[in-house]
Design a protein around this motif. Structure first.
Motif, short mmCIF file in Angstrom:
data_model
loop_
_atom_site.label_atom_id
_atom_site.label_comp_id
_atom_site.label_asym_id
_atom_site.label_seq_id
_atom_site.Cartn_x
_atom_site.Cartn_y
_atom_site.Cartn_z
N MET A 53 0.83 -1.20 0.00
CA MET A 53 0.00 0.00 0.00
C MET A 53 0.87 1.25 0.00
O MET A 53 0.62 2.21 -0.74
CB MET A 53 -0.91 0.01 1.23
N LEU A 54 1.92 1.25 0.82
CA LEU A 54 2.79 2.41 0.90
C LEU A 54 3.53 2.65 -0.40
O LEU A 54 3.71 3.80 -0.83
CB LEU A 54 3.79 2.23 2.05
N SER A 55 3.95 1.57 -1.08
CA SER A 55 4.68 1.74 -2.34
C SER A 55 3.80 2.44 -3.39
O SER A 55 4.28 3.30 -4.14
CB SER A 55 5.17 0.39 -2.87
N ILE A 56 2.52 2.08 -3.43
CA ILE A 56 1.61 2.73 -4.36
C ILE A 56 1.32 4.16 -3.90
O ILE A 56 1.29 5.10 -4.69
CB ILE A 56 0.32 1.92 -4.51
N ALA A 57 1.13 4.33 -2.59
CA ALA A 57 0.80 5.64 -2.05
C ALA A 57 1.91 6.65 -2.30
O ALA A 57 1.65 7.80 -2.70
CB ALA A 57 0.51 5.54 -0.55
N LEU A 58 3.17 6.26 -2.08
CA LEU A 58 4.25 7.24 -2.25
C LEU A 58 4.42 7.60 -3.73
O LEU A 58 4.79 8.72 -4.07
CB LEU A 58 5.55 6.76 -1.62
N THR A 59 4.11 6.66 -4.63
CA THR A 59 4.14 6.97 -6.06
C THR A 59 3.00 7.92 -6.42
O THR A 59 3.18 8.84 -7.22
CB THR A 59 4.05 5.68 -6.89
N MET A 60 1.85 7.70 -5.82
CA MET A 60 0.70 8.57 -6.08
C MET A 60 0.90 9.98 -5.52
O MET A 60 0.23 10.92 -5.94
CB MET A 60 -0.56 7.95 -5.49
N MET A 61 1.81 10.14 -4.57
CA MET A 61 2.09 11.47 -4.01
C MET A 61 2.59 12.44 -5.07
O MET A 61 2.44 13.65 -4.95
CB MET A 61 3.11 11.36 -2.88
N ALA A 62 3.20 11.90 -6.14
CA ALA A 62 3.70 12.76 -7.22
C ALA A 62 2.60 13.11 -8.23
O ALA A 62 2.88 13.78 -9.22
CB ALA A 62 4.86 12.08 -7.92
N GLU A 63 1.38 12.64 -7.97
CA GLU A 63 0.24 12.91 -8.84
C GLU A 63 0.54 12.52 -10.29
O GLU A 63 0.50 13.36 -11.21
CB GLU A 63 -0.18 14.37 -8.75
N PRO A 64 0.82 11.24 -10.54
CA PRO A 64 1.19 10.80 -11.89
C PRO A 64 0.02 10.85 -12.87
O PRO A 64 -1.14 10.82 -12.48
CB PRO A 64 1.65 9.35 -11.67
N ARG A 65 0.36 10.89 -14.14
CA ARG A 65 -0.63 10.86 -15.22
C ARG A 65 -0.94 9.43 -15.63
O ARG A 65 -1.97 9.18 -16.26
CB ARG A 65 -0.12 11.65 -16.42
N LEU A 66 -0.04 8.51 -15.37
CA LEU A 66 -0.28 7.10 -15.62
C LEU A 66 0.56 6.31 -14.63
O LEU A 66 1.52 6.82 -14.05
CB LEU A 66 0.04 6.71 -17.07
N LEU A 67 0.17 5.05 -14.42
CA LEU A 67 0.79 4.23 -13.39
C LEU A 67 1.26 2.90 -13.99
O LEU A 67 0.52 2.24 -14.71
CB LEU A 67 -0.23 3.97 -12.28
N LEU A 68 2.51 2.54 -13.67
CA LEU A 68 3.08 1.26 -14.05
C LEU A 68 3.21 0.42 -12.79
O LEU A 68 3.95 0.79 -11.87
CB LEU A 68 4.48 1.45 -14.68
N LEU A 69 2.49 -0.69 -12.72
CA LEU A 69 2.46 -1.52 -11.51
C LEU A 69 3.00 -2.91 -11.81
O LEU A 69 2.47 -3.61 -12.68
CB LEU A 69 1.04 -1.65 -10.97
#
Length: 248
Positions: free
Chosen positions: A146-162
């Protein structure tokens, strides 16, 4: 930028590590507001695809575009600043820092929006709100994911690679993580390129599937068109069934 262009597009991309070629003239496109599930046998190039989109491999040919803009020559940090968020399977949190400081690190590209971004990610993952003072290395596997996704989302990305978000997680944690990924797509309209080993859960979440065989996109199809025969052929002999290849 071209408004009608796919958020992310790879055209005939050949890439790998040093002299080793993993992706072989791979072409695919991530469409707006979708989750595109990447399936393939071990060694088919799924994780290398995400690393290549992020600029972390050696590119030997082809072109990558972000919303129509050529990013082929861009280094990883410029792609991150432009809005590509990448969550690797491992090494995805700062283990020695607290949850709160991990989130602060995630916002380093957009510090002015830190407070709003943190409120938004804690809404996605309420469990993290209870663990802000905890060291990331002391979290459970589900909490770390959860934290790994959350810290990436903190940068407000336009797309996500998971990359393999359900790997090594208990079923209850998978439920929470996948629910958050679905909300990211539905509520924030952020498209997701998803590599996932749990095929059933991935198919339940995704809109389309790209099947990778030996570094190429052997087939691209809506989730509803995937058959058990396709999956059997894919994972037992590395081929694709009667659905055949289609254009990304």
């Amino acid at each position: 930028m071209t408004a009608s262009a796919p958020p992310l597009q790879l055209d005939a991309v050949t890439a790998g590590y040093g002299p080793l070629v993993i992706l072989d003239r791979l072409s695919l496109a991530l469409q707006p507001d979708e989750i595109l599930l990447v399936l393939g046998a071990n060694g088919s190039g799924k994780s290398t695809l995400l690393k290549t989109a992020m600029g972390l491999t050696r590119l030997a040919g082809g072109r990558l575009a972000l919303a129509g803009e050529d990013i082929t020559a861009w280094p990883a940090h410029r792609r991150a600043a432009a809005g590509i968020g990448y969550v690797p399977q491992t090494g995805n949190v700062f283990a020695g820092l607290s949850v709160r400081d991990n989130l602060r690190m995630g916002a380093f590209l957009r510090p002015a929006a830190q407070a709003a971004a943190q409120a938004a990610v804690l809404d996605l993952f309420p469990r993290l709100a209870e663990r802000l003072a905890a060291r990331a290395g002391a979290l459970s596997g589900g909490e770390r994911r959860m934290l790994s996704i959350a810290l990436t989302m903190m940068a407000e990305p336009r797309l996500l690679l998971l990359d393999e978000p359900s790997s090594d997680l208990a079923p209850a944690a998978i439920d929470l993580v996948f629910a958050a990924i679905d909300r990211i797509r539905r509520e924030r309209r952020i498209p997701v390129l998803l590599v996932e080993q749990n095929v059933a859960r991935g198919l339940a979440l995704a809109d389309r599937v790209v099947v990778m065989v030996r570094g190429r996109a052997a087939a691209t199809m809506p989730v509803g068109a995937v058959t058990s025969g396709d999956l059997h052929a894919l994972f037992l002999d590395g081929s694709v069934g009667a659905g055949g290849p289609s254009q990304p």
